[in-house]
Scaffold this motif. Sequence first.
Motif, PDB file in Angstrom:
ATOM      1  N   VAL A 166       3.581   9.086   8.552  1.00 44.66           N
ATOM      2  CA  VAL A 166       4.629   8.241   8.107  1.00 44.66           C
ATOM      3  C   VAL A 166       4.519   7.832   6.622  1.00 44.66           C
ATOM      4  O   VAL A 166       3.327   7.230   6.268  1.00 44.66           O
ATOM      5  CB  VAL A 166       4.865   7.279   9.427  1.00 44.66           C
ATOM      6  N   GLY A 205       6.212   5.601   3.479  1.00 44.77           N
ATOM      7  CA  GLY A 205       7.263   4.381   2.765  1.00 44.77           C
ATOM      8  C   GLY A 205       6.866   4.298   1.552  1.00 44.77           C
ATOM      9  O   GLY A 205       5.732   4.191   1.217  1.00 44.77           O
ATOM     10  N   PRO A 236      10.320   3.540   6.138  1.00 43.03           N
ATOM     11  CA  PRO A 236       9.302   4.441   6.322  1.00 43.03           C
ATOM     12  C   PRO A 236       9.988   5.890   7.057  1.00 43.03           C
ATOM     13  O   PRO A 236       9.617   6.116   8.185  1.00 43.03           O
ATOM     14  CB  PRO A 236       8.593   3.850   7.398  1.00 43.03           C
ATOM     15  N   ASN A 256       2.849   3.835   0.924  1.00 39.44           N
ATOM     16  CA  ASN A 256       2.429   3.273   2.076  1.00 39.44           C
ATOM     17  C   ASN A 256       2.243   4.603   3.075  1.00 39.44           C
ATOM     18  O   ASN A 256       3.351   5.373   3.437  1.00 39.44           O
ATOM     19  CB  ASN A 256       3.448   2.418   2.744  1.00 39.44           C
ATOM     20  N   PHE A 307       4.576   3.666  15.612  1.00 43.41           N
ATOM     21  CA  PHE A 307       4.072   3.705  14.020  1.00 43.41           C
ATOM     22  C   PHE A 307       2.649   3.305  14.072  1.00 43.41           C
ATOM     23  O   PHE A 307       2.227   2.295  14.730  1.00 43.41           O
ATOM     24  CB  PHE A 307       4.737   2.836  13.148  1.00 43.41           C
ATOM     25  N   ARG A 332      -0.401   0.968   8.583  1.00 36.78           N
ATOM     26  CA  ARG A 332      -0.331   1.592   7.272  1.00 36.78           C
ATOM     27  C   ARG A 332      -1.552   1.014   6.209  1.00 36.78           C
ATOM     28  O   ARG A 332      -1.828  -0.240   6.126  1.00 36.78           O
ATOM     29  CB  ARG A 332       0.946   1.392   6.596  1.00 36.78           C
ATOM     30  N   GLU A 375      -1.679   0.962   1.862  1.00 33.60           N
ATOM     31  CA  GLU A 375      -0.802   0.912   0.665  1.00 33.60           C
ATOM     32  C   GLU A 375      -1.574   1.349  -0.700  1.00 33.60           C
ATOM     33  O   GLU A 375      -2.422   0.680  -1.114  1.00 33.60           O
ATOM     34  CB  GLU A 375      -0.221  -0.404   0.437  1.00 33.60           C
TER      35      GLU A 375
END
Length: 492
Positions: free
Chosen positions: A16, A18, A172, A211, A221, A224, A226
């Motif tokens: 996933v 973003g 995301p 991300n 989810f 995450r 970054e």
Amino acid sequence: MSSYRIQGATGDWEVVIGLEVHAQVTSNAKLFSGASTAFGSEPNSQVSLVDAAMPGMLPTLNRECIAQAVRTGMAIDAAINKWSRFDRKNYFYADLPQGYQISQLYHPLVGEGTITVQLDEKDPDSPVKAIGVERIHVEQDAGKLMHDQHPTRSYVDLNRSGVALMEIVSKPDMRSPAEAGAYVRKLRSILRYVGSCDGNMEEGSMRADVNVSVRKPGEEFGTRTETKNVNSVRFVMAVIEHEARRQVDVLEAGGKIVQETRLYDPDRGETRSMRSKEDAHDYRYFPDPDLLPLVLDDAFLAECRASLPELPDPKRRRYETELGLSAYNAAVLTAEVETTRWFEVLLAECGSKVTAKAAANWLISDLFGALNRLGRDIADSPVSPAQGAELLALIAGGTISNTLGKQVFEIMLETGQAAGVIVEERGLKQTSDTGAIEAEIAKVIAANPDKVADYRGGKDKLFGFFVGQTMKAMAGKANPGVVNELLKKALG
Ligand code: ADP
Ligand code: MG
């Protein structure tokens, strides 16, 4: 759109993604001062008292920077917030003399929008997906530290301090490195069309925070990480690939992913932990007391909208429907604004003498081929659209054949001469002079009695042989249509 999966010992994982893209706003002056934003000037030559954070200096909002961000928002069909506000994001860093960055956390200028991407822009049949944009807010850039000028000293260059940035935050919504790559390319293309950012990732005027989290398909989810300041499309894709793999390995070994900020090392092709992720409250965000809320009126919004150019997607559709170009050609010509501009000037120069199809084919095969060989961009093509149009008109009008056209183009590239001059001086004009052609045909027929007999006896394929011989005798300059016609007559 794609089912990209990472294979692990416990089964397949989904990634996933973003992206938070920082795009430097194209404007002559900075977000809150009149200092110049020109790239590549002497260090600290473009620093006002506001940018240097001298005590008591007050920021004054630059209308142009706001217009650029609003135009960008409109280009991705985003909600524009007529009421927004600037906040202070407090932190200490040597390239940030204020001790805080003026940004927008609670009330961004631009709300939700959409960027539609095609997985492979050159393949009109590849999957299409709409990626959500969460927001675009406007903020100040920091200065730049220089550690490599002196063995024991570091310097700071404040030229970039206070330059306006748009932070474009995606949802995301991406699920593979290829989708993320297509998103960055499409966003860059839109920014360049709009003219709100030059999109030069190598110069740092566009950079992405990546991300990434992983999960088993269908699950919630995951946590995450970054990875900051990634400055090319290729690196964005590499970061995702490495980071997803690393997270799967950690999770499958029974470990946990901690929310943190990482750095990408392109030389080693890996990401490294930089610091554990700070939360918004660590920055003590609060409304900047030096600035009033930003309130936009309808006239300003109308002005922004009216100044938008035709954007890549509608333009691409128009090239197909109105100009009759193939889906592939329309995609190639609209991918980059520089190409589109060149093509449209070429069309204007061609007028009604040349079809859009012929112009498109020539640009994509001949001109792009030459630029590739020369390692040049279309913006500094050695041949101008007007010169290209002259060549295309000579071909379309039958003065030279397609084949000769390619030769003339090569000579144009070498000498810089105009197509008409080359054709004239080198006697390349295609002839429709029936007398001259008939004379050569007579010689070809006389020299090949066997083949003439075979042809007349039904060996139709031999016709091509006679065309070839006649063209050769005419040094390639005979009009092929006329040659065909006269040969048919002569051979009966
Ligand atoms: P923060 O406020 O902590 O920066 P945001 O909600 O603004 O967090 O999200 C920042 C970026 O991270 C956005 O681009 C968003 O799409 C992305 N993101 C959020 N959650 C995830 C996740 N679980 N996996 C991957 N990316 C995510
Ligand atoms: Mg964020």
